[in-house]
Design a protein around this motif. Structure first.
Motif, PDB file in Angstrom:
ATOM      1  N   ARG A 512       0.824  -1.221   0.000  1.00 18.76           N
ATOM      2  CA  ARG A 512       0.000   0.000   0.000  1.00 18.76           C
ATOM      3  C   ARG A 512       0.853   1.265   0.000  1.00 18.76           C
ATOM      4  O   ARG A 512       0.517   2.255  -0.633  1.00 18.76           O
ATOM      5  N   GLY A 513       1.955   1.230   0.748  1.00 19.67           N
ATOM      6  CA  GLY A 513       2.692   2.470   1.018  1.00 19.67           C
ATOM      7  C   GLY A 513       3.807   2.802   0.063  1.00 19.67           C
ATOM      8  O   GLY A 513       4.271   3.941   0.009  1.00 19.67           O
ATOM      9  N   ILE A 514       4.283   1.798  -0.725  1.00 20.26           N
ATOM     10  CA  ILE A 514       5.435   2.032  -1.597  1.00 20.26           C
ATOM     11  C   ILE A 514       4.980   2.058  -3.053  1.00 20.26           C
ATOM     12  O   ILE A 514       4.354   1.116  -3.539  1.00 20.26           O
ATOM     13  N   ALA A 515       5.309   3.149  -3.748  1.00 24.14           N
ATOM     14  CA  ALA A 515       4.879   3.301  -5.141  1.00 24.14           C
ATOM     15  C   ALA A 515       5.770   2.504  -6.085  1.00 24.14           C
ATOM     16  O   ALA A 515       5.300   1.895  -7.040  1.00 24.14           O
ATOM     17  N   SER A 516       7.087   2.501  -5.808  1.00 22.12           N
ATOM     18  CA  SER A 516       8.030   1.828  -6.702  1.00 22.12           C
ATOM     19  C   SER A 516       7.997   0.316  -6.483  1.00 22.12           C
ATOM     20  O   SER A 516       7.775  -0.161  -5.381  1.00 22.12           O
ATOM     21  N   ARG A 517       8.251  -0.442  -7.525  1.00 20.64           N
ATOM     22  CA  ARG A 517       8.285  -1.902  -7.416  1.00 20.64           C
ATOM     23  C   ARG A 517       9.638  -2.455  -7.873  1.00 20.64           C
ATOM     24  O   ARG A 517       9.751  -3.622  -8.201  1.00 20.64           O
ATOM     25  N   SER A 518      10.672  -1.609  -7.888  1.00 18.91           N
ATOM     26  CA  SER A 518      11.990  -2.074  -8.334  1.00 18.91           C
ATOM     27  C   SER A 518      12.592  -3.018  -7.302  1.00 18.91           C
ATOM     28  O   SER A 518      12.318  -2.902  -6.106  1.00 18.91           O
ATOM     29  N   ARG A 519      13.438  -3.947  -7.747  1.00 19.85           N
ATOM     30  CA  ARG A 519      14.030  -4.925  -6.827  1.00 19.85           C
ATOM     31  C   ARG A 519      14.962  -4.250  -5.820  1.00 19.85           C
ATOM     32  O   ARG A 519      15.109  -4.735  -4.707  1.00 19.85           O
ATOM     33  N   GLU A 520      15.584  -3.100  -6.220  1.00 13.06           N
ATOM     34  CA  GLU A 520      16.489  -2.385  -5.299  1.00 13.06           C
ATOM     35  C   GLU A 520      15.749  -1.883  -4.062  1.00 13.06           C
ATOM     36  O   GLU A 520      16.344  -1.690  -3.007  1.00 13.06           O
ATOM     37  N   ILE A 521      14.431  -1.668  -4.216  1.00 18.28           N
ATOM     38  CA  ILE A 521      13.613  -1.182  -3.096  1.00 18.28           C
ATOM     39  C   ILE A 521      12.897  -2.340  -2.406  1.00 18.28           C
ATOM     40  O   ILE A 521      12.934  -2.478  -1.187  1.00 18.28           O
ATOM     41  N   MET A 522      12.269  -3.191  -3.197  1.00 16.16           N
ATOM     42  CA  MET A 522      11.428  -4.253  -2.620  1.00 16.16           C
ATOM     43  C   MET A 522      12.234  -5.314  -1.863  1.00 16.16           C
ATOM     44  O   MET A 522      11.802  -5.800  -0.816  1.00 16.16           O
ATOM     45  N   LEU A 523      13.399  -5.665  -2.399  1.00 13.53           N
ATOM     46  CA  LEU A 523      14.178  -6.742  -1.782  1.00 13.53           C
ATOM     47  C   LEU A 523      14.676  -6.386  -0.379  1.00 13.53           C
ATOM     48  O   LEU A 523      14.482  -7.170   0.560  1.00 13.53           O
ATOM     49  N   PRO A 524      15.302  -5.180  -0.176  1.00 13.60           N
ATOM     50  CA  PRO A 524      15.721  -4.824   1.196  1.00 13.60           C
ATOM     51  C   PRO A 524      14.539  -4.721   2.166  1.00 13.60           C
ATOM     52  O   PRO A 524      14.655  -5.103   3.324  1.00 13.60           O
ATOM     53  N   LEU A 525      13.394  -4.206   1.672  1.00 12.41           N
ATOM     54  CA  LEU A 525      12.218  -4.072   2.545  1.00 12.41           C
ATOM     55  C   LEU A 525      11.698  -5.445   2.962  1.00 12.41           C
ATOM     56  O   LEU A 525      11.377  -5.676   4.130  1.00 12.41           O
ATOM     57  N   TYR A 526      11.635  -6.377   2.011  1.00 10.03           N
ATOM     58  CA  TYR A 526      11.185  -7.732   2.329  1.00 10.03           C
ATOM     59  C   TYR A 526      12.167  -8.411   3.297  1.00 10.03           C
ATOM     60  O   TYR A 526      11.756  -9.007   4.300  1.00 10.03           O
ATOM     61  N   SER A 527      13.465  -8.290   3.002  1.00  4.54           N
ATOM     62  CA  SER A 527      14.487  -8.966   3.821  1.00  4.54           C
ATOM     63  C   SER A 527      14.526  -8.436   5.249  1.00  4.54           C
ATOM     64  O   SER A 527      14.735  -9.192   6.196  1.00  4.54           O
ATOM     65  N   ALA A 528      14.336  -7.119   5.410  1.00  6.52           N
ATOM     66  CA  ALA A 528      14.467  -6.521   6.745  1.00  6.52           C
ATOM     67  C   ALA A 528      13.176  -6.507   7.544  1.00  6.52           C
ATOM     68  O   ALA A 528      13.205  -6.574   8.774  1.00  6.52           O
ATOM     69  N   LEU A 529      12.015  -6.434   6.846  1.00  8.36           N
ATOM     70  CA  LEU A 529      10.750  -6.243   7.569  1.00  8.36           C
ATOM     71  C   LEU A 529       9.826  -7.462   7.567  1.00  8.36           C
ATOM     72  O   LEU A 529       9.074  -7.660   8.514  1.00  8.36           O
ATOM     73  N   VAL A 530       9.883  -8.260   6.504  1.00  9.54           N
ATOM     74  CA  VAL A 530       8.913  -9.360   6.371  1.00  9.54           C
ATOM     75  C   VAL A 530       9.530 -10.703   6.765  1.00  9.54           C
ATOM     76  O   VAL A 530       9.013 -11.410   7.643  1.00  9.54           O
TER      77      VAL A 530
END
Length: 676
Positions: A512-530
């Protein structure tokens, strides 16, 4: 700031001042330099609403787009001209958002708060702390009143003020020599350089970002103040003050009892605490002061080692047909109730020298706190007992205080700070309960009997009742044990459900909160938060049922599908392209890393109690093979100390003989890359 502060002759000035005056001079010079150099900004209603990715250039572009839109509506320009300007503007907005989100993703490990603040601004603004109910039943709504109510509640658990802390002198002179912390310029500079700039300052308003930037300039004056404080035992008042932030635990949000007080203290004060903690911990380790049953805030131990160590014994008892009972014990306001006089005497008994004990006693004496809620603060209140939650030294001091809980106790006891479990084959339970109650009374602590629960394991368990003092303890079928849901069947499906639900919730928040779907953004967020929610203590509770395994894997499937360009590829290809393992393979990897730590690494001492070396054979290529244990029940078969042995024994010798954990991980990853 560096120029201003470099011009001060710190050494001669501070040498002529005491600790108190020296500290006040140091603080005032930093704050003065800050006032002169750091630009200030007025916060008005419009700037508060402006998103952080919005720049002056973008505002100009948006204004231009608005003007062009009006011209188009008036018929002054064509639709194509307006579309061209609108598309350019939209691209620039997307780019600005993507850059901001990339910055948040790169900082995610240190600054989770920044990410959730960014996401939270898109939703409905909620009050950090809502209305609270006072003792008289009246609801309090004003920020100042809420702060006062919480501070009064937090202070209500304190005991009567003790006379000036004076530990009993017995044994002090026969101590194990003076502990000498390294308080040089270089050591202080290293501590300053590693500060997390996203943390909050204490009541002295010295921000970690400022202190980190000024590390090379202020390390010498700070070292002089620290050394003088240590030598004389004098502790500035600022280091004994705390801004208390109430953190909601669970239950009703309007009940002050459901908030935990976390202290934000002086950052420079914390640096000296760290330096003293290092030498205190070294003394405790060298002299084996802290009992092996303590896994909290101790070197090479964790929630996972606590659970594995305790339940290895429980599952082995259950596997041999025994009925086993486990008592989950809960101290009421444990950290806040520690009596300073008793703690001081225990510091002496564990062999700490006069200088260390004096400094710690003075650091604990005459502490004050105020509560911050939303934009308001309460008045200051005196803290008469307890060790501050959120301090550096607090957990170590609590470990020393609770260390003698085990003495003379039958059964198996294990602790993570104040979280305590007592287990044994169900036969004569009453003595254990009475013994613990007696310890609590002697140490001026109190068990919260409503939260003390009994879990009964084993097919032939008669569900015997237990008494603590004059109260019967309730039995339970499921308890949260250090964040892991344990049921009396040792079935991990509830934990799998809870982990998947939490991880999916955060993934939805990112979606919901992140507009970009690039791997440079999504991968660190998934690894650190999910992913951490899917893997917390997973070597202990590893799912075995196919439904549970698939439930966890589906979270990672969903996360990798959200990445731009990978939406239509099969799961296996997505993982390969991202350089990731499936969660099942990561659990196997985690098992082998845990085994390496138990057999050759940092948990060797613990491993000696959990595993036995296999009998040597001429043909074996792995010189660290372990004895495979027999089992009768699936709960035992699926436990780490049984299930992982065969896999460990099958690893090639070159891998298990790796000289370090890092080398082992590299060799293991290479090995697993070829495993399906």
């Amino acid at each position: 700031m560096k120029e201003l502060l470099s011009g001060i002759s710190w050494t001669p000035i501070l040498k002529n001042k005491g600790v108190k005056d020296g500290w006040e001079f140091f603080k005032s010079e930093i704050l003065k330099a800050q006032m002169q150099t750091v630009p200030t900004k007025k916060k008005n209603k419009t700037s508060a609403k402006k998103p952080e990715w919005m720049s002056k250039e973008l505002l100009t572009e948006l204004k231009l787009k608005s003007d062009i839109h009006k011209k188009w509506k008036r018929g002054e320009i064509t639709k194509e001209e307006f579309k061209r300007i609108a598309n350019t503007c939209r691209e620039k907005v997307h780019k600005a958002k993507a850059q901001n989100e990339l910055r948040l993703a790169r900082d995610i490990k240190n600054n989770k708060k920044g990410f959730f603040a960014y996401v939270g601004r898109k939703g409905k603004k909620k009050e950090a702390i809502g209305p609270l109910q006072g003792e008289d039943g009246v609801m309090v709504t004003g920020d100042r009143e809420k702060a006062e109510l919480l501070n009064a509640f937090f202070a209500s658990v304190f005991s009567q003020k003790e006379s000036h802390l004076q530990p009993q002198q017995h044994g002090m002179d026969e101590g194990l020599g003076e502990i000498q912390p390294q308080i040089g310029k270089q050591v202080v500079q290293e501590h300053l350089a590693t500060l997390n700039e996203f943390k909050s300052p204490g009541p002295d308003q010295l921000h970690p970002r400022v202190l980190k930037e000024l590390a090379e300039v202020i390390s010498e004056p700070l070292a002089i103040i620290f050394e003088s404080s240590w030598r004389t035992g004098e502790v500035p008042a600022d280091w004994r003050r705390a801004n208390v932030v109430p953190i909601f635990k669970k239950g009703k949000k309007n009940d002050p009892n459901n908030y935990r007080p976390v202290s934000l203290t002086s950052i420079p004060g914390k640096i000296l605490e760290k330096i003293i903690k290092e030498v205190v911990c070294e003394h405790l380790e060298t002299n084996a002061v802290i009992a092996n049953s303590q896994h909290g805030f101790t070197k090479n131990k964790s929630c996972q080692t606590n659970l594995i160590s305790f339940f290895d014994r429980v599952t082995s008892w259950v596997d041999t047909g025994n009925a086993v009972d486990v008592a989950y014990l809960d101290f009421s306001k444990a950290f806040d109730k520690v009596p300073h006089d008793l703690l001081a005497n225990k510091l002496v008994k564990c062999g700490l020298d006069k200088t260390t004990v004096r400094w710690i006693c003075n650091w604990l004496s005459e502490r004050t706190q105020r509560v911050l809620t939303n934009a308001s603060s309460s008045s200051w209140k005196e803290v008469t007992c307890g060790v501050p939650q959120g301090s550096v030294l607090g957990p170590v001091l609590f470990n020393i205080f609770i260390n003698d809980l085990d003495e003379g106790l039958e059964g198996t006891i294990i602790k993570f700070a104040d979280d305590t479990k007592l287990g044994g084959i169900a036969n004569t339970p009453e003595d254990r309960s009475v013994r613990l109650e007696r310890w609590a009374k002697t140490n001026k602590m109190k068990f919260n009997r409503d939260k003390c629960k009994i879990l009964h394991f084993g097919r032939k368990n008669g569900n015997q009742r237990y008494r603590m003092g004059d109260a019967w303890l309730d039995s339970s079928v499921c308890e949260k044990d250090l964040g892991v849901l344990m049921d009396n069947k040792l079935n991990m499906s509830q934990q799998s459900d809870a982990a998947a639900k939490k991880a999916n919730g955060i993934l939805a928040c990112i979606n919901r909160g992140i507009a970009s779907r690039s791997r440079e953004i999504m991968l660190p967020l998934y690894s650190a938060l999910v992913r951490p929610h899917l893997e917390y203590c997973v070597q202990f509770w590893a799912p075995q049922l196919k439904g549970d395994v698939d439930k966890l894997e589906s979270v990672q499937r969903r996360a990798t599908k959200m990445i731009k360009g990978l939406e239509n590829k099969p799961y296996g290809e997505r993982l390969k392209e991202l350089g990731m393992f499936s969660l099942q393979k990561r659990r196997l990897r985690g098992d082998m890393i845990a085994m390496y730590k138990y057999v050759k690494g940092s948990h060797r001492e613990e491993g000696a109690n959990l595993f036995s070396a296999a009998l040597q054979t001429r043909t074996q290529n792995n010189g660290f093979k372990l004895q495979e244990r027999r089992f009768h029940l699936y709960i035992r078969k699926n436990f780490l100390t049984v299930r992982a042995v065969r896999q460990w024994n099958s690893l090639p010798g070159a891998m298990v003989e790796a000289p370090s954990l890092e080398a082992f991980k590299q060799r293991l990853d290479g090995h697993l890359s070829g495993v399906l």
